[in-house]
Design a protein around this motif. Structure first.
Motif, short mmCIF file in Angstrom:
data_model
loop_
_atom_site.label_atom_id
_atom_site.label_comp_id
_atom_site.label_asym_id
_atom_site.label_seq_id
_atom_site.Cartn_x
_atom_site.Cartn_y
_atom_site.Cartn_z
N MET A 95 4.20 -2.64 20.44
CA MET A 95 4.92 -3.52 19.54
C MET A 95 4.48 -3.24 18.10
O MET A 95 3.30 -3.29 17.77
N ASN A 96 5.42 -2.91 17.26
CA ASN A 96 5.13 -2.62 15.86
C ASN A 96 4.98 -3.90 15.06
O ASN A 96 5.76 -4.84 15.21
N THR A 97 3.98 -3.93 14.19
CA THR A 97 3.79 -5.08 13.32
C THR A 97 4.62 -4.87 12.06
O THR A 97 5.09 -3.76 11.76
N LYS A 98 4.78 -5.94 11.29
CA LYS A 98 5.52 -5.87 10.03
C LYS A 98 4.90 -4.84 9.10
O LYS A 98 5.60 -4.08 8.44
N GLU A 99 3.56 -4.82 9.05
CA GLU A 99 2.84 -3.88 8.20
C GLU A 99 3.16 -2.43 8.60
O GLU A 99 3.40 -1.59 7.76
N GLN A 100 3.14 -2.17 9.90
CA GLN A 100 3.41 -0.82 10.39
C GLN A 100 4.86 -0.41 10.10
O GLN A 100 5.12 0.71 9.66
N ILE A 101 5.80 -1.33 10.33
CA ILE A 101 7.22 -1.05 10.07
C ILE A 101 7.43 -0.76 8.58
O ILE A 101 8.15 0.17 8.21
N LEU A 102 6.76 -1.54 7.73
CA LEU A 102 6.85 -1.36 6.29
C LEU A 102 6.31 0.02 5.88
O LEU A 102 6.95 0.74 5.10
N CYS B 10 8.48 3.12 4.21
CA CYS B 10 8.09 3.76 2.95
C CYS B 10 7.89 5.25 3.14
O CYS B 10 8.28 6.05 2.28
N GLY B 11 7.31 5.61 4.27
CA GLY B 11 7.09 7.03 4.58
C GLY B 11 8.38 7.82 4.69
O GLY B 11 8.41 9.02 4.39
N ARG B 12 9.44 7.13 5.11
CA ARG B 12 10.77 7.77 5.20
C ARG B 12 11.50 7.76 3.87
O ARG B 12 12.61 8.28 3.76
N GLY B 13 10.92 7.12 2.85
CA GLY B 13 11.56 7.05 1.54
C GLY B 13 12.54 5.91 1.39
O GLY B 13 13.35 5.92 0.46
N ASP B 14 12.48 4.94 2.27
CA ASP B 14 13.37 3.77 2.23
C ASP B 14 13.00 2.90 1.01
O ASP B 14 11.93 2.30 0.95
N ASN B 15 13.92 2.85 0.04
CA ASN B 15 13.64 2.11 -1.19
C ASN B 15 13.49 0.61 -0.97
O ASN B 15 12.73 -0.05 -1.69
N ALA B 16 14.19 0.05 -0.01
CA ALA B 16 14.04 -1.39 0.29
C ALA B 16 12.63 -1.66 0.82
O ALA B 16 12.00 -2.66 0.45
N ALA B 17 12.12 -0.76 1.65
CA ALA B 17 10.75 -0.90 2.17
C ALA B 17 9.74 -0.74 1.04
O ALA B 17 8.75 -1.49 0.98
N TYR C 268 5.81 -3.25 -2.51
CA TYR C 268 5.36 -3.57 -3.87
C TYR C 268 5.31 -5.09 -4.06
O TYR C 268 4.30 -5.63 -4.54
N ASP C 269 6.37 -5.76 -3.70
CA ASP C 269 6.43 -7.23 -3.87
C ASP C 269 5.32 -7.93 -3.09
O ASP C 269 4.74 -8.90 -3.55
N ARG C 270 5.03 -7.43 -1.92
CA ARG C 270 4.04 -8.06 -1.05
C ARG C 270 2.61 -7.84 -1.53
O ARG C 270 1.76 -8.72 -1.41
N TYR C 271 2.32 -6.66 -2.08
CA TYR C 271 0.93 -6.30 -2.38
C TYR C 271 0.59 -6.14 -3.87
O TYR C 271 -0.59 -5.99 -4.20
N ALA C 272 1.57 -6.16 -4.75
CA ALA C 272 1.28 -5.91 -6.17
C ALA C 272 0.30 -6.93 -6.75
O ALA C 272 -0.62 -6.56 -7.48
N GLY C 273 0.47 -8.20 -6.43
CA GLY C 273 -0.43 -9.23 -6.96
C GLY C 273 -1.87 -9.02 -6.49
O GLY C 273 -2.81 -9.10 -7.29
N LEU C 274 -2.03 -8.76 -5.22
CA LEU C 274 -3.36 -8.50 -4.66
C LEU C 274 -4.00 -7.28 -5.31
O LEU C 274 -5.16 -7.32 -5.74
N LEU C 275 -3.24 -6.20 -5.41
CA LEU C 275 -3.79 -4.97 -5.98
C LEU C 275 -4.04 -5.09 -7.48
O LEU C 275 -4.98 -4.49 -8.01
N LEU C 276 -3.23 -5.90 -8.17
CA LEU C 276 -3.49 -6.15 -9.59
C LEU C 276 -4.85 -6.84 -9.75
O LEU C 276 -5.62 -6.50 -10.65
N GLY C 277 -5.15 -7.76 -8.86
CA GLY C 277 -6.46 -8.42 -8.89
C GLY C 277 -7.59 -7.43 -8.69
O GLY C 277 -8.63 -7.50 -9.35
#
Length: 186
Positions: A1-8, A12-19, A24-33
């Motif tokens: 069973m694939n998790t959301k993180e793995q699917i994401l 991204c690895g396939r170049g899917d711009n929505a992914a 970016y939306d999910r992790y930008a705040g954390l990584l900015l910190g």
């Protein structure tokens, strides 16, 4: 069973711009910190974040999912390494101001209970006020949990320098915390 993180990551690895956008939306705040912890200023942290995401998107096809949290950990490591590269490039790691620290007696580190009384944003401000070298070693040792040997290799310094900078960072933070607690009457 694939998790959301793995699917994401796979998207991204396939170049899917929505992914990519979702990542970016999910992790930008954390990584900015993370970037802010190393640069000490928002504008530099935003530049480092941008560079980190370029590296993330450029190498995500090689990312191997190892369980929940592995994508986040992988991206945090890239952000830390990107921040360190910038600090080295700007030669900010060797600039250590003593600001009157020399000759001052060591201060007893505050207890966990005392430190818990201080708002997180105040503690982070104290860390951000540390000289670049002190702040970097403090973050790598106390937050990222690297050893002094690993820090020395990462920064191109010797282990004793890493240990010394950590000691000085802790003393500076202890003084700031003690002064804040005294001012607050705590």
């Amino acid at each position: 069973m694939n998790t959301k993180e793995q699917i994401l990551a796979e998207g991204c690895g396939r170049g899917d711009n929505a992914a990519r956008r979702e990542l970016y939306d999910r992790y930008a705040g954390l990584l900015l910190g993370v970037c802010l912890r190393y640069t000490g200023e928002r504008a530099s942290a935003e530049d480092v974040l941008h560079d980190a995401f370029l590296k993330i998107f450029g190498s995500i096809a090689r990312f191997r999912y190892r369980g929940e949290g592995s994508l986040r950990a992988w991206m945090e490591r890239i952000a830390v390494n990107t921040a360190l590269e910038r600090l080295r490039r700007e030669r900010r790691l060797g600039e250590v101001r003593l600001d009157g620290e020399r000759g001052l007696p060591p201060v007893e580190e505050p207890s966990a209970e005392e430190t818990a009384r201080i708002p997180e944003e105040v503690l982070m401000r104290f860390v951000n006020e540390l000289p670049d070298g002190y702040r970097t070693v403090f973050n790598l040792y106390c937050i990222e949990e690297y050893s002094h040997r690993e820090i020395a290799e990462m920064l191109g310094i010797n282990e004793k320098s890493s240990s010394s900078q950590l000691f000085r960072a802790r003393m500076m933070l202890s003084r700031k915390i003690r002064a804040w607690l005294d001012k607050q009457g705590l």
